[in-house]
Scaffold this motif. Structure first.
Motif, mmCIF file in Angstrom:
data_model
loop_
_atom_site.group_PDB
_atom_site.id
_atom_site.type_symbol
_atom_site.label_atom_id
_atom_site.label_comp_id
_atom_site.label_asym_id
_atom_site.label_seq_id
_atom_site.Cartn_x
_atom_site.Cartn_y
_atom_site.Cartn_z
ATOM 1 N N LEU A 39 -25.842 -24.571 13.467
ATOM 2 C CA LEU A 39 -24.933 -24.935 12.384
ATOM 3 C C LEU A 39 -23.900 -25.948 12.870
ATOM 4 N N PHE A 40 -23.408 -25.757 14.093
ATOM 5 C CA PHE A 40 -22.418 -26.674 14.659
ATOM 6 C C PHE A 40 -23.051 -28.038 14.925
ATOM 7 N N VAL A 41 -24.246 -28.059 15.501
ATOM 8 C CA VAL A 41 -24.928 -29.323 15.794
ATOM 9 C C VAL A 41 -25.180 -30.095 14.506
ATOM 10 N N ASP A 42 -25.661 -29.396 13.488
ATOM 11 C CA ASP A 42 -25.909 -30.041 12.200
ATOM 12 C C ASP A 42 -24.628 -30.649 11.640
ATOM 13 N N TYR A 43 -23.562 -29.892 11.719
ATOM 14 C CA TYR A 43 -22.302 -30.318 11.115
ATOM 15 C C TYR A 43 -21.751 -31.562 11.812
ATOM 16 N N VAL A 44 -21.765 -31.569 13.148
ATOM 17 C CA VAL A 44 -21.256 -32.724 13.892
ATOM 18 C C VAL A 44 -22.113 -33.956 13.628
ATOM 19 N N ALA A 45 -23.437 -33.773 13.591
ATOM 20 C CA ALA A 45 -24.329 -34.908 13.348
ATOM 21 C C ALA A 45 -24.064 -35.531 11.978
ATOM 22 N N ARG A 46 -23.952 -34.705 10.954
ATOM 23 C CA ARG A 46 -23.687 -35.235 9.616
ATOM 24 C C ARG A 46 -22.310 -35.874 9.535
ATOM 25 N N ALA A 47 -21.336 -35.263 10.200
ATOM 26 C CA ALA A 47 -19.981 -35.824 10.178
ATOM 27 C C ALA A 47 -19.959 -37.209 10.816
ATOM 28 N N LEU A 48 -20.627 -37.367 11.964
ATOM 29 C CA LEU A 48 -20.629 -38.654 12.645
ATOM 30 C C LEU A 48 -21.454 -39.678 11.866
ATOM 31 N N ALA A 49 -22.614 -39.282 11.357
ATOM 32 C CA ALA A 49 -23.434 -40.215 10.580
ATOM 33 C C ALA A 49 -22.696 -40.679 9.327
ATOM 34 N N THR A 50 -21.955 -39.781 8.693
ATOM 35 C CA THR A 50 -21.183 -40.152 7.506
ATOM 36 C C THR A 50 -20.044 -41.093 7.875
ATOM 37 N N HIS A 51 -19.398 -40.821 9.003
ATOM 38 C CA HIS A 51 -18.335 -41.720 9.477
ATOM 39 C C HIS A 51 -18.887 -43.123 9.736
ATOM 40 N N VAL A 52 -20.050 -43.196 10.381
ATOM 41 C CA VAL A 52 -20.687 -44.489 10.660
ATOM 42 C C VAL A 52 -21.031 -45.202 9.353
ATOM 43 N N ALA A 53 -21.574 -44.463 8.387
ATOM 44 C CA ALA A 53 -21.948 -45.063 7.102
ATOM 45 C C ALA A 53 -20.730 -45.631 6.384
ATOM 46 N N HIS A 54 -19.619 -44.925 6.429
ATOM 47 C CA HIS A 54 -18.404 -45.401 5.774
ATOM 48 C C HIS A 54 -17.777 -46.574 6.535
#
Length: 368
Positions: free
Chosen positions: A206-221
């Motif tokens: 759950l933690f790995v998923d959350y960090v990955a999505r958070a970073l990918a979303t930051h990169v996209a923005h």
């Protein structure tokens, strides 16, 4: 053999000593592109090779890779890359419809070739962030060892984010190839993954998923220009969805449940579920998981004399030190201190040595 168009952000030098030393290498690299990126795309109409193929191309077959479970179909993965003096100086061209967000853990000197053109990297120091676009078949000639922790982002993963956000698709990540960035969000998120990549600290999916999505979303923005969609009101889970998600998390305090599992159980996309869960509870799913672990630990601390290490494992923590860090962050004191202040239950003490009639045992019980 070039298409005649300058590569954006390139600093090209045809007389550089390193370019002369690697003339044959550059010719081979240009064979991949011949007429620019169009030919490159035609030569690589296969399934994206992924982070494992990247590690192999860098001669780092043993590099630790942490694939995210929530986005495994699109290939998001963390990878730690490091090399010594023994690693070959020239790292072959690598193509994929993907990007690499790379946090440099030490300064290093190298030449970058993208579509066969020489680029002089700038500002490569410890703590800097580099973005690599593998659609330009980058290759590297290093002069020093390097060490970095990275997030491998397939292009389709970014567009899955934009589709979920009802935003336009992302074609490019805006950056100057070879130029380092100072990105504090990226640095902290990637550093948070180092213990998991090294195997020193067990980490929940759950933690790995959350960090990955958070970073990918930051990169996209930040680099892809993905806009923020304004919501008419704060998204919330329906009562049955909130109860379902909480029950699933509570039943898997070890963290062996993913955002995909939770979102699917609620009939939502991962992004919508994460946003709605926060709207309903005021915290992320992972934070709620940690809070439930602490709550369970408090119950056992108050009503038992079990060892802290045993309680930690029973409550889903990696070990006693992990429980102590989280407990102190949430409660403001250590588990031992909290136990002394709050223990309220009389606990039966048994011993293989002392019988029930032993006076010393009676004294021990009365002292509790």
């Amino acid at each position: 053999m070039s298409d005649g168009k300058p590569f954006r952000g390139c600093v090209v030098s045809s007389t550089a000593p390193s370019l002369r030393r690697t003339y044959n290498f550059v010719i081979l690299t240009r064979m991949h592109v011949m007429s620019g990126r169009t030919q490159t795309n035609r030569l690589h109409q296969q399934v994206a090779p992924g982070a494992g193929a990247l590690a192999e191309s860098l001669n780092l077959q043993d590099a630790p890779i942490l694939q995210t479970s929530a986005t495994c179909k699109s290939g998001l993965a963390f990878i730690e890359t490091t090399c010594s003096e023994d690693t070959p100086l020239i790292m072959q061209p690598f193509y994929d419809d993907a990007f690499l967000i790379s946090l440099q853990l030490q300064a290093w000197d190298f030449d970058l070739y993208a579509d066969g053109r020489l680029i002089r990297p700038q500002g490569i120091v410890a703590g800097a962030t580099l973005i690599a676009d593998f659609r330009y078949s980058p290759a590297y000639e290093r002069r020093e060892p390097f060490h970095a922790v990275d997030l491998y982002i397939p292009h389709k993963s970014l567009n899955a984010l934009t589709e979920d956000a009802n935003a336009p698709a992302i074609d490019e990540l805006h950056h100057v190839p070879g130029n380092a960035l100072q990105d504090h969000v990226t640095r902290h998120l990637l550093l948070a993954m180092r213990p998991a990549l090294s195997g020193q600290s067990p980490t929940s999916e759950l933690f790995v998923d959350y960090v990955a999505r958070a970073l990918a979303t930051h990169v996209a923005h930040t680099y892809g220009g993905m806009g923020v969609r304004l919501e008419a009101k704060t998204a919330r889970l329906a009562r049955w969805q909130e109860q379902c998600a909480k029950e699933l998390i509570a039943a898997n305090l070890s963290g062996n449940i993913t955002l995909t599992d939770l979102a699917k159980a609620c009939g939502l996309s991962i992004r919508h579920f994460t946003r709605a869960f926060r709207g309903s509870t005021g915290m992320s799913p992972h934070t709620w998981l940690l809070q439930r672990r602490v709550d369970k630990a408090k119950q056992q601390l108050a009503c038992s004399r079990r060892l802290l290490a045993e309680i930690a494992l029973d409550c889903g923590f990696a070990d006693q030190s992990h429980m102590t860090r989280v407990f102190h962050r949430v409660i403001g004191m250590t588990p031992g201190t909290w136990r002394r202040l709050n223990q309220r239950c009389t606990v039966e003490i048994t011993s293989p040595i002392l019988s029930n009639s032993d006076p010393s045992l009676q004294d021990m019980r009365s002292a509790i």
